[in-house]
Design an enzyme around this catalytic site. Sequence first.
Site, mmCIF file in Angstrom:
data_model
loop_
_atom_site.group_PDB
_atom_site.id
_atom_site.type_symbol
_atom_site.label_atom_id
_atom_site.label_comp_id
_atom_site.label_asym_id
_atom_site.label_seq_id
_atom_site.Cartn_x
_atom_site.Cartn_y
_atom_site.Cartn_z
ATOM 1 N N GLU A 1 -44.455 -11.089 -0.799
ATOM 2 C CA GLU A 1 -44.324 -12.301 -1.616
ATOM 3 C C GLU A 1 -43.294 -13.254 -1.034
ATOM 4 O OE1 GLU A 1 -41.104 -9.666 -3.246
ATOM 5 O OE2 GLU A 1 -43.104 -9.447 -2.397
ATOM 6 N N ASP A 2 -42.218 -12.720 -0.423
ATOM 7 C CA ASP A 2 -41.228 -13.574 0.223
ATOM 8 C C ASP A 2 -41.850 -14.350 1.380
ATOM 9 O OD1 ASP A 2 -38.873 -13.002 -1.274
ATOM 10 O OD2 ASP A 2 -38.769 -11.045 -0.319
#
Length: 790
Positions: free
Chosen positions: A673-674
């Site tokens: 997700e980062d």
Amino acid sequence: MQTRKKYIFLTLLASWLLLFFLGGDQLRRFAFFSERKAEAQRDWPRWTDQSLLKSFADPEELQSDGDPSVPSPRERRAAQLSIYKNSRCRMETCFDFSRCEKHGFRVFTYPRDRDQPISESYSKILTSIERSRYYTPNPEEACLFILSIDTLDRDHLSGQYIRDVDEKIRGFPLWNSGRNHLIFNLYSGTWPNYTEDLGFDIGQAILAKASFYTESFRPGFDISIPLFPKDHPQRGGEKGWLYQDSVPPKKKYLLVFKGKRYLTGIGSGTRNALHHIHNGKDIISLTTCKHGKDWERHKDTRCDKDNVNYENFDYQELLHNSTFCIVPRGRRLGSFRFLEALQAACIPVLLSDGWELPFAEAIDWGKAAVVGNERLLLQIPSAVRCIHPERVLAFQQQTQFLWDAYFSSVDKIVHTTLEVSPHLRPSPPPPKAPLVTAGCWEHLSGLWQIIKDRLLQHRSRSRFLWNALPGGLLALPDFSTHLGDFPFYHQQRGTSPSKKFTAFIRATSMAGSLSQPILRLIQAVSGSQYCAQILVLWSSEKPSPPSGKWPQTTVPLTVIQGRSKVSDRFFPYAAIQTDAVLSLDEHSSLSTSEVDFAFVVWRSFPERIVGFPAQSHFWDAEQRRWGYTSKWTNELSIVLTTAAFYHRYYHSLFTKYLPAGLRELVDGLAACEDILMNILVATVTKLPPIKVAQRKQHKEAVPQQVGREDGDAGTPLDGEQSPSPAWSPPAKGKGTAGGRHQSQQQDCLNQLVDWFGYMPLVSSQLRLDPVLFKDQVSILRKRYPHLDKP
């Protein structure tokens, strides 16, 4: 008196006889001195002063204007009426809005028939639709329908022409006379007239067409798209050719053209006359008639010389080194040269009368192109010479923005088709592009989004959003239609984002109770003078602690019950009211001074991610894939969202702009997700994230950082111990777990690059520190003294 009259009569008689004997040969050429009847095709007059006045056109060239293959306006109108039987169609009359009420704007593509051939270009269009966030495999949910029959090439002499389309579409139960259907077309008509005949009745369908005549275009219903080649990239696309150091804006050549010259037929008039403006110095206009099977049979006296000059210049070199590029019509109104000029930052000079420019209802072509009149070709050089260098540079920059935002890939062209709109409500006509006049020139006052905005009038984009960075595709009207709510326009409007932030903490504790790190984090964040509220996303399977167990804070603290999905941290929760979001993990470790300083930095860069733990990407030549590392290097391209500020708009973009498949990928791979959020922001801004300084860490904690591959990746200052990690994961064993984690991150990065079609991340060597940070001065002189304390 009689003598005077006699002399006058004799003088007139002598003058008439003199004129008859000396100039009779020329006078007899006029029609009223000729006793012959006019021929069916009248020849051009040969003027009496032709020996004194030099001709600037060959007789063959002038004669071509009377070519019977060129359709007259009456013939074009008749052809138009035979093709567009529903020429009065508007969204209100030929589109069923009720199909869009229940499931929203969903698009269905007909199942592909294995026995039905599909061109490479149409296959790309269908793939773009099926990869978009609007696609549905269920026709009952669909608001819009796309045929699986390839309708791009409707020239019946082409090998890709599909026959009996009328019979095939009438057999589709969903056809309904074309209602709520969208038909794509790149080529229509055939030799010699090249009318807009598609060879079948489109009924009440919306037509997305290249080379659209303004006469045939149905405003508010049809969509004009660019002509693109079959090797146009599916996604991503090449970057524009203009670089930041491309100054001065004027290049080696002022104006260039290199292309085919048609000897007869439609489109030959303009290209036959282009040689008149060639001066061999700063204006290069090269044509060749060496094309087609029987070019030698039709060649004129200029062909051999033109063919020799044509080979002396390289087309790509001309594009690179010219300020303006002539884009004349071909057999049809549009040409590939239009997109080639945009990419090369060569300002298009359009010579194609009656062409409805691509997406003109949304794009202001007056900022990126010059529109000339085919009959005023000789005025083009003087017209472009008087454009000021500052305006030239602005034109070039706009070509690069438009190329990257809407035209560099098939995906962007198709998505723009669904996202652009001339709204249903009455509005003033869009400004026209610059028009070449007798003096200088004067400014006269992606397809999915087009259609979507027509359906949602109250949430449609303004013309400003379409013509300013980052573009209409990335400015979602579902989020807001007010410019101040987006992070991109504060500098242009002279405004600033809100002065407070929302701390958003994701908690995944399996114990069902509050750990010491999250308690300390809440206290540190709530102590910030800029904190407006704290939101805790409780993503554990166990219920969150009762309100009495949470610490007392000076700002409101709200607990949101979430799911176990990692992507939920970027959902656009209504509780987030501030522009700034401080995204945190329950294991993050920050001081109040660090939070305050990072927020002050973010307010100067509201469109970027500003945070603490940084990582980077690199190209692994041996593996021939992208690598991902958290080791300390001199460059960074990723700031982890476990401790970072960003604008709340990116929550909406993450959830509503990206397709569900990417969010599912994030939920299945560690720390993905980062990476996705950083790639998304870099795609929008074309800029790197910003890393800010952190306080020093105790020496005894240094060995814990050695060999770490998953945590902080900041760059330490000289003589400084490694910075304290803003994200401190629970202790875990070395070896397979860490290696698997790193491998998943690299797999995530490469899958995302494959989906976007290019590497969006931008590297940087910048880190922002507060003034006097680590300087040997009194701590009382420093605004953030706690940053220097261990």
